[in-house]
Design a protein around this motif. Structure first.
Motif, short mmCIF file in Angstrom:
data_model
loop_
_atom_site.label_atom_id
_atom_site.label_comp_id
_atom_site.label_asym_id
_atom_site.label_seq_id
_atom_site.Cartn_x
_atom_site.Cartn_y
_atom_site.Cartn_z
N VAL A 98 -2.76 3.83 -4.93
CA VAL A 98 -1.67 4.11 -5.86
C VAL A 98 -0.58 4.91 -5.16
CG1 VAL A 98 -1.04 5.34 -7.98
CG2 VAL A 98 -3.12 3.94 -7.92
N ALA A 99 -0.96 5.85 -4.28
CA ALA A 99 0.03 6.63 -3.54
C ALA A 99 0.90 5.71 -2.69
CB ALA A 99 -0.67 7.66 -2.66
N ARG A 100 0.31 4.69 -2.10
CA ARG A 100 1.09 3.73 -1.32
C ARG A 100 2.10 3.01 -2.20
NH1 ARG A 100 -3.96 0.92 1.87
NH2 ARG A 100 -3.71 1.92 3.91
N THR A 101 1.67 2.61 -3.39
CA THR A 101 2.56 1.92 -4.32
C THR A 101 3.73 2.81 -4.71
OG1 THR A 101 0.74 0.59 -5.20
CG2 THR A 101 2.70 0.79 -6.57
N ILE A 102 3.43 4.07 -5.01
CA ILE A 102 4.49 5.02 -5.36
C ILE A 102 5.45 5.21 -4.20
CG2 ILE A 102 4.95 7.42 -5.98
CD1 ILE A 102 2.25 7.40 -7.47
N ALA A 103 4.90 5.32 -2.99
CA ALA A 103 5.74 5.49 -1.80
C ALA A 103 6.69 4.31 -1.64
CB ALA A 103 4.87 5.64 -0.56
#
Length: 235
Positions: free
Chosen positions: A180-185
């Motif tokens: 999810v952090a990757r998606t937000i980034a």
């Protein structure tokens, strides 16, 4: 996810992205008390917690490091004592020698110039020149639990650290968190590119549309609006 992959993944992320991901997922996270920082700006760490409760003598560090896996983060509970630096150059050199991934201290360090030269990630409240003057009672769980502020961490946790601070999450949640952090980034990077190309945040977020909807429905929140248009970050 093992420590090697976790470190590799975190190299392109940040603690703010990790906390945003935890919020979006609704998973348990804990943030270290304000003031815990890397000794050198730019130092980063990510890995499984290797907990230890300091009792005034270096032997407890040697004991816990003997059972460490490569990339573990030595997470030291020194009760935020302000009258002693609980780790110095020898402990850090040992951690480096056994291939740990970093050290997070709920307390203070010493031997600052040597630690900078060693180049091994250390996060603490700062420096204090005097080492422990006496031993403290050692509990039965001194090698399995560490307090860090108002909470405790164990080997069931992972820790992330960068210039913004130190964050702990459950090991069982870590793959979902980093995904999810990757998606937000990616979302933030696209928004930043749009800004550079002249498209303001107000335009990207359809802010005029949001204000019109809110005027008709005062309960309509900005987070709800961002989620509806696919621009949400935290939730």
């Amino acid at each position: 996810m093992d420590n090697k992959n976790l470190k590799k993944v975190f190299a392109t992320l940040s603690t703010p992205l990790i906390t945003d991901a935890c919020m979006r997922l609704g998973v348990f996270m804990r943030v270290a008390p304000i003031g815990i920082k890397p000794l050198v700006p730019g130092w980063r760490m990510a890995g499984r917690v290797l907990p230890v409760r300091h009792s005034g003598s270096v032997d407890i560090f040697l004991e816990v490091m003997a059972k460490a896996a490569p990339g573990d983060i030595l997470t030291i509970d020194n009760a935020a004592r302000r009258h002693e630096g609980c780790i110095g150059d020898l402990t850090v050199l040992e951690a480096q020698a056994v291939d740990l991934g970093g050290i997070a201290v709920w307390g203070f360090h010493r031997d600052t110039s040597q630690l900078v030269q060693i180049g091994f990630p250390v996060f603490s409240y700062g420096a204090f020149p005097v080492g422990p003057k006496r031993a403290y009672p050692r509990g039965s769980d001194a090698l399995t639990k560490a307090r860090f502020g108002d909470f405790k961490v164990t080997a069931d946790d992972v820790v992330f650290g960068d210039d913004d601070g130190v964050v702990f999450a459950l090991l069982q949640d870590v793959e979902d968190i980093v995904n999810v952090a990757r998606t937000i980034a990616e979302t933030e990077q696209q928004q930043a590119e749009n800004l550079k190309n002249g498209k303001t945040l107000s335009q990207q977020f359809k802010f005029d549309e949001y204000l019109k909807k809110r005027s008709k429905n005062p309960g309509y929140t900005f987070r709800e609006h961002l989620k509806k248009i696919g621009a949400a970050i935290e939730v």
